[in-house]
Every structure is written in structure tokens, then in C-alpha cells.
Design an enzyme around this catalytic site. Structure first.
Site, PDB file in Angstrom:
ATOM      1  CG  ASP A 229      -2.020   1.014   1.130  1.00 50.86           C
ATOM      2  OD1 ASP A 229      -2.070   1.791   0.066  1.00 50.86           O
ATOM      3  OD2 ASP A 229      -3.118   1.059   1.821  1.00 50.86           O
TER       4      ASP A 229
HETATM    5  C1  BGC Z   1      -4.998   3.652   0.073  1.00 51.65           C
HETATM    6  C2  BGC Z   1      -5.003   2.470  -1.064  1.00 51.65           C
HETATM    7  C3  BGC Z   1      -4.794   3.131  -2.447  1.00 51.65           C
HETATM    8  C4  BGC Z   1      -3.676   3.890  -2.314  1.00 51.65           C
HETATM    9  C5  BGC Z   1      -2.970   4.824  -3.587  1.00 51.65           C
HETATM   10  C6  BGC Z   1      -3.692   4.177   0.147  1.00 51.65           C
HETATM   11  O1  BGC Z   1      -3.592   5.315   1.103  1.00 51.65           O
HETATM   12  O2  BGC Z   1      -5.058   2.877   1.477  1.00 51.65           O
HETATM   13  O3  BGC Z   1      -6.304   1.794  -1.004  1.00 51.65           O
HETATM   14  O4  BGC Z   1      -4.862   2.332  -3.524  1.00 51.65           O
HETATM   15  O5  BGC Z   1      -3.409   4.889  -1.102  1.00 51.65           O
HETATM   16  O6  BGC Z   1      -3.755   5.893  -3.644  1.00 51.65           O
END
Ligand code: BGC
Length: 778
Positions: A229
Site C-alpha cells: 500500500d
Molecule cells: C490506500 C490504497 C490506495 C493507495 C493509492 C492508500 O492510502 O490505502 O487503497 O490504493 O493509497 O492511492
């Protein structure tokens, strides 16, 4: 060229570099080896392709794309083929926009209704969530575009999400928090899995060999890439050991020198890096091949798919005296600002810039309108007087209510399960003024409905996406028959939720209720709920007959008949009831479901397959406790006997919460059950690490306090507002900056060198040493 041949040519340094992104959304292109880059973007209910300023919270603008309903709504369709159709459409848009990987779907379990990100997840039930996710994944992947199943694993709260520890026993992990991922991996075959921010039982998901290698790859056969993530990477060396391939976002060179040293001194095998490189190359070449083909993308057609999804995901919660469908020729009072400005998607990284947007008001006929409240959900006496006037003047009244954006968002959990005070007052005023009142609800998760008895009808739209307006009108007028079913329990009051006393009270997540989440708890505890899991009405009626289980106990058959006067769809749900005289278990669990479309008077036979897992529990492996099991479909049931595996009944079970679900779980009982003793994290100046946040350190370090204040100021300025914790963007951005560990800030901010380690030294009281690290650049 063959991938191994490319890898053989690459220098170690280049290989390590490839395993971190180039920038916020792209992987690196390495021209000298002919390696193309690929573009990733959120997901899950549409594309959020940022071509200029990038962020992970959906604050900066993105290219327009179809905004499908959020998962809260598509899930209520209980229809994996609909999810597949949406996936296909998103895959087509991805190709059109040059996106190789869509960051979704999310299958975290809705453990508690206040999780700020529930709108982005499917269900409290892992079987249902897994099947729906598999449908979505199949749709996107069939277009040649990758998906990223997220957030692996056990990321069911937003509070302290960047560095909290999700602590639970093995059985709870396997039966509840991993099953959805397992089904989605095995049946959907996503190209990638995204590892989550929080730790799982003390180990960061990005570092966890148990999670990423033993379970995901070895047990489940996953052969794709693991991506972090955004900012979730902890120790890059352990990450390589565990099989965490791609560190995102890029730009910081996080721990790359340390990895180089580890390979040189033999602590990390270069082969581990080669394996990760190969997985990244596979995706990069696949995306490149796709870019060369002409995309054929029908955004208009996708709007229709979005409308259909919103219609099929709507849940009719109440319909006394058949108030709905409404007669189109009668005069209605439409009350509530949400009729003109509905809440149609959630805040945060999944926030789409919709291609177009239809509002309910534009599709309602013979309507008088009153705002009733403002966009924030506040009302006043003069607004309420208008409301009453309008409601009294019409044959029926439709109130549009729900949760405004500031109530729920990625980045923080909801404070309350109640609707805004203004909406409650508005509903009360209308219900008193007109006995034919219906409420249309918009929210990403369950809300308390103490007012439910005062109105005749309730239609829950969830967050219905860009075509929500048309969908609402079609449902209210009966052009479409509602067929959605709840995928989470609607509790009467928040206090009834099994995790209500523990969630949100501390940074770490203690999964004290164990496997007793949602209906698994309320059914066993005998807690009355407002609307149960799996519930939803229709404008027609269905009857079940001829329930049969095959002699080999592997298949179940049932006949479903539409006994009403309009066409409609039913979701036939199969539950397996477990013996209650041995190891503790929920009374019953969902093990099959199918959606059937029937004309009035029409019947259809539906069959379900049952495998071992339909009866199994986790006890150092999947095992079936012997005994009498009840196969239930609707009101019908058949008992069957299963021979069992040897199961041991733990000593702590007798008389414990887990045996009968009486009351609420306690930490002491949970510690006995898990065999773990919880020791809360201690904050001590001098012992802070890169895993600590500015928020955690600010009371110990003047420097961190100053940085905290500066961040507050910069965020407020950036949003063009004053510091305001009731603004969801402000609150979300604060949570994701000062609430991020220093390592995450370094990665997500693309900050190179020794700045963050230097700041850490300073926070620990070593000012000069910190200065030195900054200068040295490491
Ligand atoms: C989120 C993810 C997301 C990523 C990119 C993160 O903060 O938890 O779900 O895909 O950011 O935007």
C-alpha cells in the site's frame, strides 16, 4: 526477450531500483534493458488517473472516468456477474487511459460499522466478499488489465491505520479475515495483491513471510506480484525475503543502499530480488502490449452499467402498505438537499472525477421541493417550516437523507452511527406532516434508524455512483424492482456491535470478539437488530419449495417461485448451521448464494455445491467437526450428519464469551483464547523509531510539535480553509501525514537521503547527530 535473459543483464543496483516505483503512480522504465514502465491508479469503483499533481487521498484532480457505485452498493446486488461487468467496463477505461493496473478491489471485513472505509469494502461475511471480489477481478483481468486485491490483511479500521497492530488468534484470522482474500485469489486470480499498512500480530504486512509467502503463495498458489500500500513498506530487506515485490510510491530510494549492502554481505540472496524483478517485468510487458492496441471504450454505455448497478444494489428496507412504488401522477414532496446533491461516492483514494452525474431531483415528477437542511446536514426552524409546508401539500413525501462527506471517509473512522441531527429533525418533521413518507438513504455503511417506525418506506441506496439519480427514480416509480440485500448487519444501536467497546478506544486493534462478527454474533447472542444481514424487500414475493440434499451431501437443490404480480430478482441464500455441542461456532454461516430473475408465476430450480469448507473450522488446518448440520434456505431446512475430524476443545472455552456470546468479550478472556498478553506500545523519547508518527512524538519533542503545527497550517492553506477538523479533507490529510510513521512519510513524500532519519535522531534528543545524518544523506 525472455525475462530471465533481461534479468541476467541487469546490474544489482538496477534490479533493486526497479523494485521501487518511479513516482507516485508509475514503475521505472529502464531503457538500456528495454524495460517499459506501467501506470497504476485507484480503484476500486472507477479510475482515478492523476496526470498532474498526485496524491493518495483523491484531493487533486483526476481524469474523468465512469464513477460506478461504491462497493457498499454493488455488493448489495449479491451478483458476481454484475461485478464482472463493472470490472470489464473499468478494464476498458483503463486501456483507454493507459492504465496497466487498477488498485482494487478491497475485501477487508466490515468488522465494525464505524470503519471510515467500509464503503469501499463488500461485506461482514468473508464468503460473500470473496465471491464478489472474484467476479470484479475476472472482469478487469479479462481485458488484460491488472487488479490489486487489497488491503492484505486485517485492515478493518482507519484509526492509526499506518502503524497499528491487528492482533487476533489464528482461527479468527483464517475463518474471517483471510477467507475473502483466499477465495478472491483462487477464483479471481488477480495479478497483484496489495499488502496493508497495519501490522498483523506484531509483524508489518510488508515484512511478513508468513502472510506473503507461506499463506498467499504456498497455501493459495498466488503467483503474481505483491505491491505495498502507498507508504506501507517497513524493512525493505525483510520485504524481499518475504516476497514483497514492489515498493510504492517511488521516488525516495527507501533503504536501497541497505539492500545493496545486505546482498553484498550475504544476508539477502540476490535470487530473492530476481524473483521480484521478474514479477514486475511480467506486468510491465503485459501493460506495454496492451498500450499498443487500440482501446474501444464506450463511456455512455458504462453510464448505463453504472445505473443498472445502482438499481440492483439498492435495498428496500421497509415498505408498509406498499407505499412504493409511487404513482407517477400523484404530487410528491421531495425533501432534503441530497435530492439535488446526493452523496454518491466516498472520500479518499477511491474518489473518482465522474464523467457525468445525475441527481435524483432531475428525474422526479410532480414534485415540490424543500431543502430541509444544508449540505453539511444542518437544519434550522425556518427550513423545517418549509419542509412541513411542502410535505402537507403533497400525496406522499420522499425525504433524502444520509451521511454527508464529513461524516465518513478514508483516513478516519466515524464518530457515531447516527445520522446528522439536522437529518433526524427533518425526517421527524416530514413524518409528522405526511403519513405517506418514504426515506431514501445514502451512506457508506449502516446507520442507526430509531426513526424507522415513523415512516412507511425506506430505500437504501448506499453510495450509488454517477447514475444514482436515475436509479433512485426508477426504483421509486417501480420501473425497476428493488432486489438488493444487505451485506452487513444493521444494528439497532452502536452499543449492540460486539466490537463497540474496543474499536476506536486504542491505536492497536484487538480482535476480542474473535470469529463473532456481524450476524455470527447477533444470532448467537440473541441481540435484536434493526435489519439483518441478507435482508431486503421486493415489490414482488418469492416462495421456496422442494429443498433437497444429495445423498453424497455435496449438492443442494431448491425451487424458487415468484408468487407476486411483477417480475423481480431474488437472492437465494444457503446457510450451514453447525452443531453447537462441541467446539464453539456461530449458529450458522453463509455458504452459497444465487440470484434468480423470475417473471410473475415463474419457477426455477437452483443448485448449490457444498465442499468440505462449507463445514470446516480452522484448527491448525481446515477440519470438519463431526455432528448434525442444518442446511437452511429461507424458512426451509434439512439436517445432515457429517463424520468428523478429530477436534480438540480448548480449556478456556467453557463458560467463556465465545461459547454463548453472552455480553461482550473481555480482554482477559481474549488473552486466554489467543494465548497472547497484550502490552500496549510505550512512547519513550530516545527510543523512537522510523515507525513512530509525528503525532506520537509531538508531546516529547519540540521539533515534532513545530512540524505538527506547520503541517496543520500547510494543509489548511492548500485546501484554502482555516484549520478545521470538521472538514473531512482536512481531517483525512492530517491523519495521513502527522499520523504516518516517518518511514511512510519518507516513501510517500518521495523524500531522499537522510532527512527523515535525521529528524528521528533529533526527536530522540540527538540534535547534532541528526544534523549529521541529514548532511551525510543516510
Ligand atoms: C490506500 C490504497 C490506495 C493507495 C493509492 C492508500 O492510502 O490505502 O487503497 O490504493 O493509497 O492511492
Amino acid at each position: 526477450m525472455e525475462l530471465d535473459a533481461i534479468i541476467r543483464q541487469m546490474t544489482l543496483k538496477d534490479k533493486i531500483a526497479l523494485c521501487s516505483g518511479k513516482n507516485f503512480w508509475e514503475t521505472k522504465k529502464q531503457e538500456k534493458y528495454g524495460i517499459p514502465s506501467f501506470f497504476m491508479c485507484d480503484g476500486p469503483h472507477g479510475l482515478r488517473k492523476q496526470e498532474k499533481a498526485s496524491d493518495m487521498l483523491g484531493v487533486n484532480r483526476s481524469r474523468a472516468a465512469t464513477c460506478f457505485p461504491a462497493e457498499v452498493t454493488t455488493a448489495s446486488s449479491w451478483d458476481p456477474t454484475l461485478l464482472q461487468e463493472i470490472g470489464k467496463a473499468i478494464g476498458e477505461e483503463a486501456k483507454d487511459q493507459g492504465v496497466g493496473l487498477v488498485l482494487g478491489p478491497g475485501v477487508n471485513i466490515k468488522r465494525n460499522p464505524l470503519c471510515g472505509r467500509n464503503f469501499e469494502y463488500f461485506s461482514e461475511d468473508p464468503y460473500l466478499a470473496g465471491k464478489l471480489a472474484a467476479g470484479f477481478i475476472r472482469g478487469v483481468e479479462a481485458e488484460g488489465v491488472g487488479t490489486s486485491l487489497k488491503h492484505f490483511a486485517a485492515n478493518s479500521q482507519e484509526k492509526s491505520r499506518f502503524n497499528s497492530d491487528s492482533i487476533m488468534d489464528d482461527r479468527t484470522l483464517r475463518e474471517i479475515y483471510l477467507t475473502a482474500f483466499e477465495i478472491a485469489v483462487k477464483e479471481g486470480k488477480p495479478s497483484t495483491v496489495m499488502c496493508a499498512y497495519p501490522k498483523l500480530n506484531g509483524v508489518h504486512c510488508s515484512d511478513s513471510k508468513e502472510l506473503l509467502d507461506d499463506i498467499l503463495r504456498k497455501d493459495w498458489g498466488f503467483d503474481g506480484m505483491v505491491v505495498t500500500d502507498w507508504g506501507a513498506m517497513n524493512d525493505r530487506i525483510q520485504g524481499f525475503q518475504a516476497g514483497c515485490d514492489l515498493n510504492m510510491p517511488g521516488g525516495s530510494n527507501y533503504m536501497e543502499k541497505a539492500v545493496l549492502r545486505a546482498v553484498k554481505d550475504g544476508t539477502l540472496s540476490e535470487k530473492k530480488i530476481d524473483v521480484s524483478v521478474k514479477r514486475i517485468l511480467k506486468l510491465a510487458f503485459r501493460a506495454e502490449a496492451l498500450r499498443q492496441k487500440n482501446a474501444d471504450c464506450g463511456y455512455e454505455k458504462h453510464h448505463e452499467t453504472a445505473r443498472k448497478a445502482a438499481e440492483q444494489g439498492a435495498v428496500l428496507l421497509k415498505n408498509e402498505d406498499n407505499l412504493l412504488p409511487l404513482d407517477q401522477n400523484k404530487k410528491i414532496a421531495v425533501i432534503g438537499a441530497m435530492a439535488k446533491n446526493m452523496r454518491y461516492q466516498g472520500s479518499g483514494s477511491s474518489h473518482i472525477n465522474p464523467m457525468k452525474l445525475s441527481q435524483p431531483m432531475a428525474f422526479l415528477k410532480h414534485a415540490v421541493f424543500a431543502d430541509g437542511c444544508n449540505d453539511w446536514g444542518d437544519t434550522d426552524d425556518s427550513m423545517l417550516r418549509e419542509v412541513v409546508k411542502a410535505a402537507e401539500s403533497a400525496d406522499a413525501a420522499v425525504v433524502f437523507a444520509g451521511l454527508p462527506e464529513r461524516f465518513e471517509s478514508e483516513g478516519f473512522d466515524r464518530d457515531t452511527m447516527k445520522l446528522p441531527e439536522g437529518h433526524l429533525r427533518m425526517i421527524k418533521a416530514v413524518a409528522e406532516a405526511n403519513k405517506n413518507t418514504a426515506v431514501v438513504l445514502f451512506s457508506g455503511s449502516a446507520v442507526e434508524c430509531d426513526w424507522a417506525d415513523s415512516v412507511k418506506a425506506i430505500l437504501y441506496m448506499g453510495l450509488p455512483g454517477q447514475a444514482g439519480g436515475e436509479a433512485v427514480a426508477n426504483l421509486l416509480y417501480g420501473k425497476v424492482n428493488p432486489c438488493g440485500k444487505l451485506t452487513e448487519t444493521w444494528w439497532r444501536h452502536y452499543e449492540d456491535v460486539p466490537s463497540s467497546e474496543i474499536c476506536g478506544t486504542m491505536d492497536d486493534a484487538l480482535y476480542e470478539e474473535g470469529i463473532y462478527v456481524g450476524y455470527r454474533y447477533c444470532e448467537k447472542a440473541g441481540v435484536k437488530v434493526r435489519f439483518p444481514f441478507g435482508y431486503g424487500l421486493s415489490y414482488t414475493k418469492f416462495a421456496y419449495s422442494e429443498l433437497e440434499v444429495d445423498a453424497d451431501k455435496k449438492a443442494v437443490h431448491i425451487k424458487v417461485t415468484n408468487t407476486g404480480s411483477v417480475a423481480g430478482a431474488d437472492v437465494v441464500q444457503l446457510y450451514v448451521g453447525s452443531p453447537q455441542n462441541g467446539i464453539h461456532r456461530p449458529l450458522r454461516e453463509l455458504k452459497g448464494f444465487q440470484k434468480v430473475w423470475l417473471q410473475p408465476g415463474e419457477s426455477e430450480s437452483v443448485s448449490f455445491q457444498l465442499d468440505e469448507r462449507a463445514f470446516a473450522i480452522w484448527q491448525n488446518g481446515w477440519k470438519v467437526p463431526g455432528g448434525i448440520y442444518r442446511i437452511e434456505v429461507g424458512e426451509l431446512s434439512v439436517d445432515i450428519e457429517m463424520d468428523g475430524d478429530a477436534i480438540s476443545i480448548p480449556e478456556w472455552q467453557q463458560g467463556s464469551f465465545y461459547e454463548k456470546c453472552h455480553g461482550k468479550p473481555s480482554q482477559a478472556e481474549w488473552e486466554k483464547m489467543t494465548g497472547k498478553t497484550y502490552v500496549p506500545k510505550k512512547l519513550v523519547r530516545g527510543q523512537f523509531t522510523m515507525d513512530n508518527t509525528i503525532e506520537e512524538m509531538k508531546d516529547f519533542s519540540i521539533l515534532m510539535k513545530v512540524i505538527y503545527k506547520v503541517v496543520e497550517m500547510v494543509i489548511a492553506r492548500g485546501l484554502g480553509i482555516k484549520k478545521d477538523y470538521t472538514n473531512q479533507n482536512f481531517k483525512m490529510m492530517m491523519a495521513c501525514s502527522v499520523g504516518s510513521p516517518l518511514r511512510s512519510i519518507q516513501i510517500s513524500g518521495g523524500i531522499k537521503g537522510g532527512i527523515m532519519p535525521g529528524l528521528l535522531e533529533m526527536a530522540n534528543g540527538h540534535f547534532l547527530r541528526g544534523f549529521g545524518r541529514m548532511i551525510k544523506g543516510e
